[in-house]
Design a protein around this motif. Sequence first.
Motif, PDB file in Angstrom:
ATOM      1  N   GLY A 187      38.843  53.545  46.058  1.00 36.82           N
ATOM      2  CA  GLY A 187      38.083  52.914  44.981  1.00 36.82           C
ATOM      3  C   GLY A 187      38.613  53.330  43.624  1.00 36.82           C
ATOM      4  N   ALA A 188      39.930  53.493  43.530  1.00 41.37           N
ATOM      5  CA  ALA A 188      40.542  54.056  42.324  1.00 41.37           C
ATOM      6  C   ALA A 188      40.492  53.111  41.126  1.00 41.37           C
TER       7      ALA A 188
ATOM      8  N   GLY B 127      32.313  43.623  42.943  1.00 38.90           N
ATOM      9  CA  GLY B 127      33.588  44.318  43.025  1.00 38.90           C
ATOM     10  C   GLY B 127      34.686  43.761  42.150  1.00 38.90           C
ATOM     11  N   HIS B 128      34.330  42.941  41.160  1.00 37.28           N
ATOM     12  CA  HIS B 128      35.352  42.335  40.321  1.00 37.28           C
ATOM     13  C   HIS B 128      35.722  43.196  39.119  1.00 37.28           C
ATOM     14  N   ALA B 129      34.918  44.187  38.828  1.00 38.25           N
ATOM     15  CA  ALA B 129      35.144  44.985  37.619  1.00 38.25           C
ATOM     16  C   ALA B 129      36.398  45.840  37.749  1.00 38.25           C
ATOM     17  N   ARG B 130      37.195  45.852  36.686  1.00 34.72           N
ATOM     18  CA  ARG B 130      38.353  46.733  36.571  1.00 34.72           C
ATOM     19  C   ARG B 130      37.976  47.814  35.573  1.00 34.72           C
TER      20      ARG B 130
ATOM     21  N   ALA C  86      43.150  50.761  45.915  1.00 30.04           N
ATOM     22  CA  ALA C  86      42.432  49.711  45.187  1.00 30.04           C
ATOM     23  C   ALA C  86      42.997  48.362  45.606  1.00 30.04           C
ATOM     24  N   SER C  87      42.315  47.304  45.212  1.00 30.55           N
ATOM     25  CA  SER C  87      42.799  45.963  45.537  1.00 30.55           C
ATOM     26  C   SER C  87      44.128  45.704  44.837  1.00 30.55           C
ATOM     27  N   ASP C  88      44.845  44.712  45.325  1.00 30.74           N
ATOM     28  CA  ASP C  88      46.143  44.386  44.746  1.00 30.74           C
ATOM     29  C   ASP C  88      46.002  43.979  43.281  1.00 30.74           C
TER      30      ASP C  88
ATOM     31  N   VAL D 206      48.050  52.183  46.463  1.00 30.26           N
ATOM     32  CA  VAL D 206      48.061  51.698  47.849  1.00 30.26           C
ATOM     33  C   VAL D 206      46.983  50.637  47.949  1.00 30.26           C
ATOM     34  N   VAL D 207      47.347  49.474  48.459  1.00 32.92           N
ATOM     35  CA  VAL D 207      46.391  48.377  48.526  1.00 32.92           C
ATOM     36  C   VAL D 207      45.354  48.648  49.607  1.00 32.92           C
TER      37      VAL D 207
END
Length: 306
Positions: free
Chosen positions: A150-151, A294-297, A174-176, A190-191
Motif C-alpha cells: 500500500g505504498a 482506492g483511487h487516491a495517490r 502499489a498499483s501500476d 513492485v506492482v
Amino acid sequence: MGKAYAYTGFGGPEVEAFIDRPVPEPGAGELLVAVRAAGVNPVDWKLRTGYTRPGAAPTALPAVFGSEAAGTVERIGPGVEGFTVGDAVFGSTIAGAYAEHALLPVGIAAHKPQDLSFADAAALPVAAATAYDGVRQLGLPTGATLLVTGAGGGVGVAAVQVARAQGLRVVGVASDGKKDLVTSLGAVHVVSGPGLADRVRAAAPDGVDAVFDLVGGEVLEAAATLLGDRTKLITAADREGVARLGGSPVVRARTAAVLDEVAALAVSGVLRPHVTAVFPLERAAEALRAVEEGHARGKVVIEVGA
C-alpha cells in the motif's frame, strides 16, 4: 450551530449526510478548534461500515467523520496549558474532523509550524504518525530492506519517506498507476496483484528484513511468506490477520511529541505529506470516495475554513 459531514447509520455511502450540530464545548484537557483542514483516511469509511477500534466505546450516531485536523484554537478547556486562543494547531480529534469545529485533546495536539500549511498539517496526525510509529517499532538497522504494501496511499507514502530517511532500502507495493509516485520517493516499485511474492523476490533477491503492511488480507498473507522472522511483520490494516500470521499491529504512540517530530520532518523536507487532492467540505463525499475506492495517490484533504 455548525456544519459537519457524518454517518447516520452503519452501511455504505447511503448513510452519509451533512448535519448541523451545536459547537462542541471543550472539556478538561481539550481545545475547541475552528477547522481549516481535515485529513481523509481509510479508517473513516471503515468506521461507517460498523468497524470498531479495539477498546473503543460503542459509536453514538450520528457520528462525524474524520480523526485528524488542523485549525486555530477558539476556546480552551479547564486545565490546559501551553495553548492560547488563536494558536494554529493540529492533532487527532474527538467526535470528528469533517466539520467547522472539532475538539482536540491536548495530549495528541501540537502547535503547527509557521512553515507548514494547514492542509499539510492535517495529513500528519494519523497517516504520517502511523508511518513514523511503525518504522520506529521495527527498529531496523541502516541498510536493511523494508517491504511496504500500500505504498501509494497516505500512510504508505509517509512510511517510505521515513524509512528512506533512516537509511533503509524500501520495496513499495502499489498499483501500476502509482509507480511514478512510489519510485519518486526512492523505493523500488513492485506492482500489486497475484504473484506478488515472486515479484518481490525478483526485486529484492537478498530478501526483505521486515514488512510494513497497509493493505491486509491476501496481500498481508503473501508478504508474510517473505519473512523468516515474523516479529518483523507489522500491519496497520489487519489486526486479526497479522496475529494469525505471527506478526503484530502497529503500536501507536499517540503523543504530542510524535506530532512535533513528524512536523519537524515535514518542515525540513525529509517528509513530504504529498497532499494530492483537496476538496471543500461541501464535497466531502467525493473526498471519501477517492480514498474508499482506492483511487487516491498520496493524501486526500478536506479544506473547511479560510
